[in-house]
Design a protein around this motif. Sequence first.
Motif, PDB file in Angstrom:
ATOM      1  N   LEU A 315       0.838  -1.206   0.000  1.00  0.00           N
ATOM      2  CA  LEU A 315       0.000   0.000   0.000  1.00  0.00           C
ATOM      3  C   LEU A 315       0.867   1.248   0.000  1.00  0.00           C
ATOM      4  CD1 LEU A 315      -2.517  -0.978   2.825  1.00  0.00           C
ATOM      5  CD2 LEU A 315      -2.955  -0.978   0.371  1.00  0.00           C
ATOM      6  N   ASP A 349      -6.749  -3.396   0.789  1.00  0.00           N
ATOM      7  CA  ASP A 349      -5.890  -4.392   0.148  1.00  0.00           C
ATOM      8  C   ASP A 349      -5.022  -3.788  -0.941  1.00  0.00           C
ATOM      9  OD1 ASP A 349      -6.748  -6.458   1.727  1.00  0.00           O
ATOM     10  OD2 ASP A 349      -8.492  -6.863   0.466  1.00  0.00           O
ATOM     11  N   ARG A 350      -5.512  -2.699  -1.551  1.00  0.00           N
ATOM     12  CA  ARG A 350      -4.680  -2.055  -2.573  1.00  0.00           C
ATOM     13  C   ARG A 350      -4.998  -0.559  -2.574  1.00  0.00           C
ATOM     14  NH1 ARG A 350      -8.859  -4.593  -5.190  1.00  0.00           N
ATOM     15  NH2 ARG A 350      -7.806  -6.571  -4.986  1.00  0.00           N
TER      16      ARG A 350
END
Length: 597
Positions: A315, A349-350
């Motif tokens: 991230l 998650d991203r």
Amino acid sequence: MPLHNPAAHSDNYNELVAKEKLGYMLDYAKTSTIATIVAPLLCIPLYSDNTPELLFKSWLVLMAIVVLVRLQLIRVIKASSDITHNFTLLNIAVGSVTLLWGLGWFIFVIPEDPVSYLLYQIICLTILFVGMVGYCVDWKTFCAFIVPLKGLEIIFLALNYQDIIWPISAGSMVAFYLALKMGFLFSKSWERSFSLRLKNDTLYEQLVVEKNASIAANIAKSEFIATASHDLRQPMQAINIFIEMIDHRHLQEYESSVFHRIRKSVSVLNKMFNTLLDISKLDSNLTPIETHFSLGLMVNDLRHSFADLCQEKGLGLAFTFEDGLIQGDPHLTEQILRNLLSNAIQYTDRGTIHVNFENDQGHLNFSVEDTGCGIPPTDMSLIFNEFYRSDHSRSHHDGLGLGLSIVIRIVKKIGGECAVVSEVGKGSKFTIKTPFLVLKSLESPSSALSMNAKPFTNWVDASIRNAANTVSKSSLHIGIIENDDSLRDAYLQYFTTAGYQVCEIPHQEDKFHAFLQDIPKLNFILSDFRLGQKDGIYYIQTLREEFNDEIPACIVTADTSPQHLEMFKQFNIHVLHKPIDIQDIEEFILQQTFSSH
Ligand code: ADP
């Protein structure tokens, strides 16, 4: 415990209503005693040649007797507890007086004389009015009061219908009818309002009981959390230190992966302990402090602490801020940011986490925005509740569901505001408005020093801590007082390996005093708090007296009680809470020993 609700039990309720009515009417009857004595005397001017003398005198004597009886009955009613009996007595008391006034029609009024008729009519209307004020709360008593007076008037009118002035009599009868009707309606509406009052009282009682129960439950919860986490922190502290001491570089691939898994689980456990610690601190009436801190340095600390985590998850982490000096509580600000940031990382998650600081008309505001799983609208009002964890983010959970409740409690404590916007699948943005003042902007944001983020970080004294690293470790004597064997071994092993001069100080009083003879001059004392008969404060103070020097000292404890924290402050003893990384303790020692030089 089910509450006794008087309105729900009709017997009880009727008794309460009757008592309230009786109380009111008795008070009124008592205060109007003077009027019952004076009023008959006012009738003397009605005496004329046509008045039957014997009847008049008898009426006066009877009236005197009835007034005395009335007085006596009021006394008896006050002393008795039989409600039905009391009502009967009161009705007799008020009715007997008006009965005599009703007989007055036959004594004072001469049917052919309109003046005497009119005068007596006025007297009777006044009595009617007096009765309405005093006895309307109870329909039956009001009737007992009014019916003898008006009933005898009706008989009088019927007997003298030829001589009577009918418009006046008709008016009097209308007044009688209206008085009866008003009495009835008033009595009912009084009962309704009394019943409402009773219900309100009952609800209020219920609220108080429930409020007290919830306060008691909250105290019990806080005590439980404090006690449970206190007992568990001791072994956790030893585990932390031993894990840090393992040299994992030489482990085989399999052992190394197991070691990393253990370390990750321990770090989650540490996080949970720290959350419980935050909760017990908040429960113990923590008050925000007001000091000056550098925003830039705090941002660098946060960046430093969360960089690895973000990197692990792939991230981005971006901070937008203009460096400045803030007046407010740095620890609480950092705590809010840490909780929001770890959530943002945990539930994303991203993408990139954006932390944005703003100067809003002289006040510090900030927001943490992520591109994570988002929060469903139905959960928005629940996420700030203690132990709430949304089903939507179940796959990401590793917390206790306390992070946001801590955030909201701190925000309330500092007098700030918190807002959240979120879209499922797109991300969430938490915005915090603080009352903290932005004092001045520093020219170059990049001038901020880089530091590790630690719970005891002092952003103002960062230069001291940097310089502390230059102090030679082998010249520092650290005294260690710890009664937990494994923890003491861990401290000794760690600090000796790191190159410090370590001195194990006995925690048994007799051995301690014997030891004082050959103890070297200490640069720092690291002690536990609870050490059997004596506590850490005692040993630290004795050592300070022995060397006649305010040796920097720190108590590492799981104890979070505000009284103890206040005591440590009074003795100028620092406090670190378990579980804490051994490197954090080491860095703290370096900082303290350097600043005392
Ligand atoms: P925890 O994270 O330990 O479960 P919190 O009180 O911090 O507890 O959060 C409560 C719940 O709010 C979480 O379980 C999660 O469902 C939701 N939540 C909090 N922050 C975020 C976020 N940034 N993105 C998505 N969901 C979040």
